[in-house]
Design an enzyme around this catalytic site. Structure first.
Site, PDB file in Angstrom:
ATOM      1  NE  ARG A  18      -0.510   0.012   4.954  1.00 45.70           N
ATOM      2  CZ  ARG A  18      -0.118  -1.013   5.670  1.00 45.70           C
ATOM      3  NH1 ARG A  18      -0.375  -2.237   5.270  1.00 45.70           N
ATOM      4  NH2 ARG A  18       0.551  -0.830   6.794  1.00 45.70           N
ATOM      5  CB  VAL A  66      11.774  -5.750   5.874  1.00 46.41           C
ATOM      6  CG1 VAL A  66      11.094  -6.031   4.562  1.00 46.41           C
ATOM      7  CG2 VAL A  66      11.065  -4.642   6.652  1.00 46.41           C
ATOM      8  CG  ASN A  92       8.264   2.260   0.554  1.00 52.05           C
ATOM      9  OD1 ASN A  92       8.154   3.481   0.594  1.00 52.05           O
ATOM     10  ND2 ASN A  92       7.228   1.454   0.793  1.00 52.05           N
ATOM     11  CB  SER A 144      11.084  10.620   7.118  1.00 54.28           C
ATOM     12  OG  SER A 144      10.236  11.622   7.659  1.00 54.28           O
ATOM     13  CE1 TYR A 157       8.914   6.573  10.077  1.00 51.27           C
ATOM     14  CE2 TYR A 157       9.015   8.959  10.239  1.00 51.27           C
ATOM     15  CZ  TYR A 157       8.759   7.817   9.505  1.00 51.27           C
ATOM     16  OH  TYR A 157       8.358   7.933   8.201  1.00 51.27           O
ATOM     17  CE  LYS A 161      11.382   6.282   7.709  1.00 47.65           C
ATOM     18  NZ  LYS A 161      11.419   5.247   6.677  1.00 47.65           N
ATOM     19  CB  ILE A 190       3.215  11.227   1.798  1.00 51.13           C
ATOM     20  CG1 ILE A 190       4.620  11.840   1.567  1.00 51.13           C
ATOM     21  CG2 ILE A 190       2.606  10.713   0.501  1.00 51.13           C
ATOM     22  CD1 ILE A 190       4.687  13.042   0.661  1.00 51.13           C
TER      23      ILE A 190
HETATM   24  P1  NAP Z   1       2.160   2.717   4.784  1.00 49.07           P
HETATM   25  O1  NAP Z   1       1.069   3.119   3.876  1.00 49.07           O
HETATM   26  O2  NAP Z   1       1.883   2.558   6.240  1.00 49.07           O
HETATM   27  O3  NAP Z   1       2.810   1.372   4.217  1.00 49.07           O
HETATM   28  C1  NAP Z   1       3.867   0.745   4.895  1.00 49.07           C
HETATM   29  C2  NAP Z   1       4.285  -0.472   4.123  1.00 49.07           C
HETATM   30  O4  NAP Z   1       5.357  -1.119   4.838  1.00 49.07           O
HETATM   31  C3  NAP Z   1       3.173  -1.482   3.974  1.00 49.07           C
HETATM   32  O5  NAP Z   1       3.257  -2.072   2.693  1.00 49.07           O
HETATM   33  C4  NAP Z   1       3.500  -2.512   5.039  1.00 49.07           C
HETATM   34  O6  NAP Z   1       2.977  -3.764   4.674  1.00 49.07           O
HETATM   35  C5  NAP Z   1       5.026  -2.494   4.998  1.00 49.07           C
HETATM   36  N1  NAP Z   1       5.666  -3.000   6.210  1.00 49.07           N
HETATM   37  C6  NAP Z   1       5.587  -2.503   7.453  1.00 49.07           C
HETATM   38  N2  NAP Z   1       6.312  -3.246   8.307  1.00 49.07           N
HETATM   39  C7  NAP Z   1       6.852  -4.243   7.576  1.00 49.07           C
HETATM   40  C8  NAP Z   1       7.700  -5.354   7.877  1.00 49.07           C
HETATM   41  N3  NAP Z   1       8.151  -5.584   9.124  1.00 49.07           N
HETATM   42  N4  NAP Z   1       8.065  -6.175   6.879  1.00 49.07           N
HETATM   43  C9  NAP Z   1       7.617  -5.969   5.614  1.00 49.07           C
HETATM   44  N5  NAP Z   1       6.835  -4.943   5.261  1.00 49.07           N
HETATM   45  C10 NAP Z   1       6.454  -4.098   6.235  1.00 49.07           C
HETATM   46  O7  NAP Z   1       3.394   3.736   4.711  1.00 49.07           O
HETATM   47  P2  NAP Z   1       3.784   4.847   3.632  1.00 49.07           P
HETATM   48  O8  NAP Z   1       3.258   6.134   4.107  1.00 49.07           O
HETATM   49  O9  NAP Z   1       3.512   4.378   2.260  1.00 49.07           O
HETATM   50  O10 NAP Z   1       5.354   4.911   3.885  1.00 49.07           O
HETATM   51  C11 NAP Z   1       6.292   4.251   3.061  1.00 49.07           C
HETATM   52  C12 NAP Z   1       7.672   4.696   3.514  1.00 49.07           C
HETATM   53  O11 NAP Z   1       7.766   6.108   3.405  1.00 49.07           O
HETATM   54  C13 NAP Z   1       7.975   4.361   4.972  1.00 49.07           C
HETATM   55  O12 NAP Z   1       9.329   3.999   5.104  1.00 49.07           O
HETATM   56  C14 NAP Z   1       7.720   5.659   5.680  1.00 49.07           C
HETATM   57  O13 NAP Z   1       8.441   5.766   6.881  1.00 49.07           O
HETATM   58  C15 NAP Z   1       8.186   6.645   4.632  1.00 49.07           C
HETATM   59  N6  NAP Z   1       7.611   7.976   4.800  1.00 49.07           N
HETATM   60  C16 NAP Z   1       6.261   8.158   4.803  1.00 49.07           C
HETATM   61  C17 NAP Z   1       5.769   9.444   4.995  1.00 49.07           C
HETATM   62  C18 NAP Z   1       4.303   9.729   5.043  1.00 49.07           C
HETATM   63  O14 NAP Z   1       3.940  10.860   5.427  1.00 49.07           O
HETATM   64  N7  NAP Z   1       3.426   8.814   4.670  1.00 49.07           N
HETATM   65  C19 NAP Z   1       6.648  10.522   5.166  1.00 49.07           C
HETATM   66  C20 NAP Z   1       8.007  10.287   5.138  1.00 49.07           C
HETATM   67  C21 NAP Z   1       8.485   9.010   4.960  1.00 49.07           C
HETATM   68  P3  NAP Z   1       2.338  -4.848   5.705  1.00 49.07           P
HETATM   69  O15 NAP Z   1       1.711  -4.074   6.818  1.00 49.07           O
HETATM   70  O16 NAP Z   1       1.397  -5.601   4.841  1.00 49.07           O
HETATM   71  O17 NAP Z   1       3.515  -5.633   6.146  1.00 49.07           O
END
Ligand code: NAP
Length: 249
Positions: A18, A66, A92, A144, A157, A161, A190
């Site tokens: 996702r 992971v 990611n 991040s 976090y 990061k 995001i």
């Molecule tokens: P998200 O929608 O919560 O998705 C997180 C993804 O990581 C999911 O596919 C989840 O899949 C997977 N995941 C979590 N723990 C895992 C594990 N132990 N092993 C394998 N997969 C795992 O997050 P997002 O917002 O798309 O964020 C993606 C990346 O961008 C992250 O690293 C986040 O820190 C970074 N980021 C996000 C934002 C933001 O505002 N959204 C800002 C800065 C950075 P399952 O739960 O199915 O395992």
């Protein structure tokens, strides 16, 4: 013209079930890569790989936690038996477990560090050799803005990061001479499940500090990932690219 084609490339995207990872997986597949969609639950990463295949792309799903080095090692061995090499790695997957420092549980510190930071090391350690042998590779680690400026209630976090930035720059120096580029992206806020808990007031308050006056979307981040993974980005390495609507300029 910049060509962003991935025909013949194998790409691993963690956290592809996702959010940003799903967007990256779909875009890499659209541009010709065979995409390995990784997340903890086979069901959720299969949904994305099945949809990619149904729309004419090439993909597979792998359930891997992971944060577990043994699981990552086994997954990489299995992958390298099925494919001659992995060319592109997008680290990611990420989680948050927020609390102020005084209330932060030791387990929540460890889980956030292992899932967000140690995981990047585990995949690098197991996939770099195949990239060095082919003298071609692209790695994008998802950091991040919080790793650059810190955040109230997110010490675990932010530390993870920030650690990704140090890991990215060190890895970039180690493998630059082998045609492998390692970069990091630092998104701001995001719209994904990760930020879904923010209510409208929190979003309005945050938006005051964002010159573009809105949270970002997955589509705001994906094109940069695709560019950094492409042949065109061959002279760019060890960098951190911020995508935050101007929040931290
Ligand atoms: P998200 O929608 O919560 O998705 C997180 C993804 O990581 C999911 O596919 C989840 O899949 C997977 N995941 C979590 N723990 C895992 C594990 N132990 N092993 C394998 N997969 C795992 O997050 P997002 O917002 O798309 O964020 C993606 C990346 O961008 C992250 O690293 C986040 O820190 C970074 N980021 C996000 C934002 C933001 O505002 N959204 C800002 C800065 C950075 P399952 O739960 O199915 O395992």
């Amino acid at each position: 013209m910049v060509e962003l084609t991935f025909t013949g490339r194998v790409a691993v995207v963690t956290g592809a079930s996702r959010g940003i990872g799903e967007g990256v997986a779909r875009a890499l597949a659209r541009d010709g890569a065979h995409v390995v969609c990784v997340s903890r639950s086979k069901e959720s990463c299969s949904r994305v790989s099945d949809e990619i295949i149904a729309s004419g792309g090439s993909a597979e799903a792998m359930a891997v936690d992971v944060s577990n080095s043994t699981e990552v090692e086994k997954a990489c061995s299995a992958l390298l038996e099925r494919h001659p090499a992995v060319d592109v790695l997008v680290n990611n997957a990420g989680i948050i477990k927020d609390a102020i420092l005084l209330r932060m549980a030791y387990e929540d510190w460890d889980e956030v560090i292992r899932t967000n930071l140690s995981s990047c090391f585990f995949w690098l350690k197991n996939l770099l050799r195949s990239m060095t042998q082919r003298r071609w590779g692209r790695i994008v680690n998802m950091s991040s803005v919080v790793g650059k400026i810190g955040n109230f209630g997110q010490a675990n976090y932010a530390a993870a990061k920030a650690g990704i930035i140090g890991l990215t720059k060190s890895a970039a120096k180690e493998v630059a001479s082998r045609g492998i580029c390692v970069n990091a992206i630092a998104p701001g806020f995001i719209n994904t499940d990760m930020t879904a808990k923010l209510d409208q007031k929190a979003i309005d308050d945050l938006s005051k500090f964002i010159p573009m006056k809105r949270l970002g979307s997955v589509e705001d981040v994906v094109p940069l990932v695709i560019f950094l993974c492409s042949e065109a980005a061959k002279y760019i390495t060890g960098q951190v690219f911020t995508v935050d609507g101007g929040m931290t300029m």
